[in-house]
Write an enzyme that holds these catalytic residues in place. Structure first.
Site, PDB file in Angstrom:
ATOM      1  N   CYS A  59       0.824  -1.218   0.000  1.00 50.78           N
ATOM      2  CA  CYS A  59       0.000   0.000   0.000  1.00 50.78           C
ATOM      3  C   CYS A  59       0.854   1.262   0.000  1.00 50.78           C
ATOM      4  O   CYS A  59       0.545   2.239  -0.690  1.00 50.78           O
ATOM      5  CB  CYS A  59      -0.935  -0.009   1.199  1.00 50.78           C
ATOM      6  N   HIS A 353      -2.170   0.789   7.182  1.00 52.40           N
ATOM      7  CA  HIS A 353      -2.470   0.957   5.762  1.00 52.40           C
ATOM      8  C   HIS A 353      -2.175   2.386   5.337  1.00 52.40           C
ATOM      9  O   HIS A 353      -2.441   3.336   6.081  1.00 52.40           O
ATOM     10  CB  HIS A 353      -3.939   0.621   5.501  1.00 52.40           C
ATOM     11  N   ASN A 375      -7.791   4.721  -2.611  1.00 49.62           N
ATOM     12  CA  ASN A 375      -7.268   3.490  -2.032  1.00 49.62           C
ATOM     13  C   ASN A 375      -6.599   2.667  -3.125  1.00 49.62           C
ATOM     14  O   ASN A 375      -6.616   3.020  -4.306  1.00 49.62           O
ATOM     15  CB  ASN A 375      -8.392   2.701  -1.363  1.00 49.62           C
TER      16      ASN A 375
END
Length: 435
Positions: A59, A353, A375
């Site tokens: 991520c 994250h 995202n």
């Protein structure tokens, strides 16, 4: 006694029937709050097409590339341009292997199960990382568009690669520790390490493919006009077309750990992907300076990398991050409330994250009430891959933002620049790698 207490309360039995049929979170979603989190924003950036890290912990890499690709989308006037995550992944694994082996040499005289050794073994081979690690990689190796090194089976699902590297490098760590204890010459130990890294490189090349040494980018802009760039290396491409100075970005943090002070800067020598790389730093300035800097950046059409606890008070499929969206207290009839300091200090909430702010909605008084979040979980989650975060969720579950210093109050910048880095141990949750 417990059974009598439980069975005599009809509310508990109603909750039991709901949870056993639907699961915990599906049984306690606050639909009224969900409907209030509107995916429209007064300030919004064209971020390009959503990306997908799939079954990998990259991520931080995706978020970093999403920040800088916006500059390329604007410069080339294209609708979308994706940069290769697999390219950086290759070199991240190689650098992490070298970092790990160097630490094993340095820690050879500690017990094999010392906290430092265990921390390194538990974290060194995983996919996760931090903004500073992203900066380390792009400065040294550059970037390339994804068409020249697209994601593959292994880059998208890394469990087998990570398992292989763990087996190899823990064996190598044992060999190096014995060499140090046997007082082998430094040159001999370095040669041993070089041979070990050669094997790592081989595994990476077979698993991910060799990274391109140069490429020629051809594209059509949003007006369908063809363009061809001269052939260049990934480093040349980065230096030529990424005009953002990554050295100007400051890691603003809200980490109310019991042991951490406000307006202090923290680092840890055991958390990095590169020997002598940029240190991972948290400048603990608090939440309000972070929000102000994020809004300033978004108003100037620059997206913002941030890290958070995405596992708390969130609905993945709908793409909603709203404090109180899951009414677990009402479902279980227990008090689950703990403040941010307690949750972080006692390890129930942590940075897990990284995502990217690409918009914000400001009310009539200029105050934020929700944020647009890019995202890296593909377009099937959220609204075509974009999430909505309410302001209360920012307060409770955002821990770090990376913002160019020109968008930060200058008093805050001066304090940051005067600070001496405080080195701390890696055992609190702030040092966990972002997945």
């Amino acid at each position: 006694k417990f059974d009598k207490n439980y069975s005599s309360n009809k509310d508990y039995l109603v909750s039991e029937r709901a949870v056993t049929k639907n699961g915990i979170d599906a049984s306690c979603v606050d639909d009224a709050l969900k409907n209030q989190v509107n995916p429209t924003f007064s300030v919004e950036i064209n971020a390009g097409t959503i990306t997908n890290q799939q079954k990998s912990g990259r991520c931080w890499m995706f978020s970093g590339l999403n920040v800088i690709r916006t500059a390329l989308i604007n410069k080339f006037e294209v609708k979308n341009l994706e940069l290769s995550q697999a390219f950086l992944q290759f070199y991240d694994k190689l650098e992490k292997a070298n970092f790990f082996l160097e630490k094993m040499i340095a820690l050879a005289n500690e017990d094999y199960d010392s906290r430092h050794n265990v921390f390194m073994i538990d974290t060194a081979f995983m996919d996760g990382g931090h903004w500073a690690m992203f900066v380390n990689l792009v400065k040294k190796y550059g970037i390339c568009p994804s068409q020249f090194m697209p994601d593959s089976i292994v880059s998208s699902n890394t469990s087998e690669l990570n398992s292989t590297l763990t087996t190899l490098l823990t064996k190598d760590a044992s060999i190096l520790r014995k060499a140090v204890k046997a007082k082998k010459e430094q040159s001999e130990i370095e040669n041993m390490k070089s041979d070990m890294l050669n094997e790592v490189y081989r595994i990476l090349a077979i698993s991910l493919g060799l990274p391109p040494k140069s490429f020629t980018l051809e594209y059509k802009d949003k007006n369908d006009k063809f363009a061809r760039l001269p052939q260049m290396t990934p480093v040349e491409f980065f230096k030529t077309y990424i005009t953002i100075d990554l050295d100007d970005y400051i890691s603003l943090c809200d980490s109310p750990l019991i042991s951490w002070k406000k307006m202090a800067s923290y680092t840890c020598p055991y958390v990095n992907n590169m020997v002598n790389g940029e240190p991972v730093v948290f400048f603990n300035c608090g939440i309000e300076p972070m929000k102000k800097a994020v809004i300033n950046s978004l108003k100037d059409h620059e997206p913002v990398f941030f890290s958070s606890d995405v596992l708390s008070q969130s609905i993945r499929k709908e793409g909603v991050l709203a404090n109180g969206i899951l009414k677990r207290e009402e479902l279980f009839h227990v008090n689950l409330t703990a403040d941010k300091q307690t949750r972080v200090s006692y390890r129930s909430s942590f940075c897990n994250h990284a995502m990217t702010f690409t918009g914000v909605n400001l009310d009539d008084n200029g105050n934020p009430n929700r944020y647009k979040v890019e995202n890296s979980w593909g377009k099937d989650n959220g609204t075509d891959g974009f999430f909505v975060m309410d302001d209360a969720w920012f307060d409770n579950y955002v821990f770090q933002v990376l913002v160019n210093k020109k968008y930060i109050d200058q008093d805050i910048v001066k304090t940051y620049e005067k600070n001496k880095l405080i080195e701390v141990e890696p055992f609190n949750t702030m040092w966990m790698n972002l997945d």
